[in-house]
Design an enzyme around this catalytic site. Structure first.
Site, mmCIF file in Angstrom:
data_model
loop_
_atom_site.group_PDB
_atom_site.id
_atom_site.type_symbol
_atom_site.label_atom_id
_atom_site.label_comp_id
_atom_site.label_asym_id
_atom_site.label_seq_id
_atom_site.Cartn_x
_atom_site.Cartn_y
_atom_site.Cartn_z
ATOM 1 C CD GLU A 68 2.254 -5.400 -10.787
ATOM 2 O OE1 GLU A 68 1.646 -5.579 -9.720
ATOM 3 O OE2 GLU A 68 3.317 -4.775 -10.878
ATOM 4 C CG ASP A 84 -1.051 -5.291 -7.656
ATOM 5 O OD1 ASP A 84 -0.465 -6.386 -7.736
ATOM 6 O OD2 ASP A 84 -0.459 -4.210 -7.443
ATOM 7 C CB ILE A 86 1.071 -10.174 -4.609
ATOM 8 C CG1 ILE A 86 0.685 -11.647 -4.635
ATOM 9 C CG2 ILE A 86 1.643 -9.814 -3.218
ATOM 10 C CD1 ILE A 86 1.858 -12.609 -4.309
ATOM 11 C CG ASP A 87 -0.316 -3.161 -4.087
ATOM 12 O OD1 ASP A 87 0.725 -2.951 -4.722
ATOM 13 O OD2 ASP A 87 -0.968 -2.257 -3.530
ATOM 14 C CB THR A 89 5.726 -8.213 -4.873
ATOM 15 O OG1 THR A 89 4.494 -8.395 -5.553
ATOM 16 C CG2 THR A 89 6.593 -9.417 -5.128
ATOM 17 C CG ASP A 217 0.357 -0.029 -8.282
ATOM 18 O OD1 ASP A 217 0.541 -1.167 -7.833
ATOM 19 O OD2 ASP A 217 1.126 0.521 -9.113
HETATM 20 C C1 IPD Z 1 4.169 -1.533 -5.465
HETATM 21 C C2 IPD Z 1 3.624 -1.182 -4.111
HETATM 22 C C3 IPD Z 1 4.390 -0.022 -3.517
HETATM 23 C C4 IPD Z 1 4.431 1.167 -4.416
HETATM 24 C C5 IPD Z 1 4.955 0.801 -5.778
HETATM 25 C C6 IPD Z 1 4.111 -0.354 -6.368
HETATM 26 P P1 IPD Z 1 3.937 -4.094 -6.272
HETATM 27 O O1 IPD Z 1 3.400 -2.571 -6.059
HETATM 28 O O2 IPD Z 1 2.251 -0.849 -4.186
HETATM 29 O O3 IPD Z 1 3.831 0.409 -2.298
HETATM 30 O O4 IPD Z 1 5.251 2.147 -3.834
HETATM 31 O O5 IPD Z 1 4.882 1.924 -6.599
HETATM 32 O O6 IPD Z 1 4.598 -0.690 -7.634
HETATM 33 O O7 IPD Z 1 5.084 -4.019 -7.255
HETATM 34 O O8 IPD Z 1 4.362 -4.608 -4.962
HETATM 35 O O9 IPD Z 1 2.730 -4.763 -6.839
HETATM 36 CA CA CA Z 2 1.248 -2.967 -7.017
HETATM 37 CA CA CA Z 3 1.855 -6.546 -7.775
#
Ligand code: IPD
Ligand code: CA
Ligand code: CA
Length: 278
Positions: A68, A84, A86-87, A89, A217
């Site tokens: 990402e 990813d 950190i999913d 964030t 994601d």
């Molecule tokens: C997000 C998270 C969130 C989702 C967003 C993503 P990120 O990823 O997974 O739950 O609703 O569409 O972009 O930006 O925290 O890596």
């Molecule tokens: Ca994410």
């Molecule tokens: Ca992320």
């Protein structure tokens, strides 16, 4: 193959998870923003991605990488790691213990339209929960095998979803949800897509739907769901991906997809009012 890359995914999700949870004990601030002011990146997102990139080059030279935070490497082996770092964030930033490292190994072109996900690991270092799957070998939470149960009727289904970072899209999503809120048990927006897929696989929610996701994601999460007996599909007749993705028991996904279509929730992104004007 699936087994081999599975073990690497699990190992590295744990290692990167330990790194980010250690960093979380210190001071965390926004380093930059991406698609909008609320689409944030911390230094730890970048550090975690750099760490995973370096470790994968050591352990799996020649494999591709799609991360990402911008690391891209073409594969010479046919395997690409979709990461990813950190999913969730925003949860990480606020110290809400619901974020994850999501790592998948895919073969074929590393795009949701054509990839085959061989293995995936989603690790929440704040709780220690590790969700993992290898193609054809099942999905697991730790050592417990996951199996999606029979679907409840739609009015008793717990629906998970997420919001885009685009204001136009968020308004559209709320419009759709305002229709659905009276037709399901309840709606959850937990903030970490990879953990939403894991929640579907573990029976913690019944069905999940989101639009505007990126490959990292959902790569690992989709294997968790399919290996637990669920399905993954996109909106209309499109492949799962940025336009939309559904996860859950086939019956429930089919019902939700039809209902979302009825309320106009499958308008292509380019036709959503205000889309692209921000
Ligand atoms: C997000 C998270 C969130 C989702 C967003 C993503 P990120 O990823 O997974 O739950 O609703 O569409 O972009 O930006 O925290 O890596
Ligand atoms: Ca994410
Ligand atoms: Ca992320």
């Amino acid at each position: 193959m699936a087994h081999e890359v599975h073990d690497v995914a699990v190992k590295l999700a744990r290692e990167a998870g330990e790194l980010i949870v250690t960093r979380r004990a210190g001071h965390i601030e926004v380093a930059s923003t991406k698609s909008s002011d609320v689409d944030v990146v911390t230094a730890v997102d970048k550090e975690s991605e750099e760490f995973l990139y370096t470790r994968l080059r050591e352990l799996r030279p020649g494999d591709g990488f799609l991360g990402e935070e911008g690391q891209v490497e073409e594969s010479t082996t046919g395997v690409t790691w979709v990461v990813d770092p950190i999913d969730g964030t925003v949860n990480f930033l606020y110290n809400i213990p619901h974020y994850a490292v999501s790592i998948a190994a895919v073969t074929g072109d590393p795009s949701p339209v054509s990839w085959q996900v061989e293995a995936g690991a989603v690790f929440n270092p704040a709780t220690g929960e590790l969700f993992h799957a290898a193609r054809g070998e099942g999905a697991f939470l730790g050592e417990r095998r996951l199996q999606i149960g029979p679907p409840p009727p739609m009015n008793l289904a717990l629906l998970a979803t997420g919001f885009a970072y685009s204001t136009a899209m968020r308004k559209e999503q709320v419009r759709i949800l305002s229709q659905l809120i009276g037709e399901v048990r309840d709606i959850r927006r937990m903030g970490t897509a990879s953990l939403d897929f894991a929640a579907v696989a573990a029976g913690r929610v019944d069905v999940y739907f989101e639009r505007t996701l990126s490959p990292w994601d959902h790569a690992a999460g989709e294997l968790l769901v399919t290996e637990a007996g669920g399905i993954i599909t996109g909106i209309r007749d499109l492949a799962q991906g940025r336009e939309g993705i559904f996860a859950g028991h086939p019956t429930l996904v089919t019902q939700l997809k039809a209902r979302i279509s009825e309320v106009g929730g499958d308008t292509l992104l380019q036709d959503v009012p205000g889309w692209g004007l921000e």
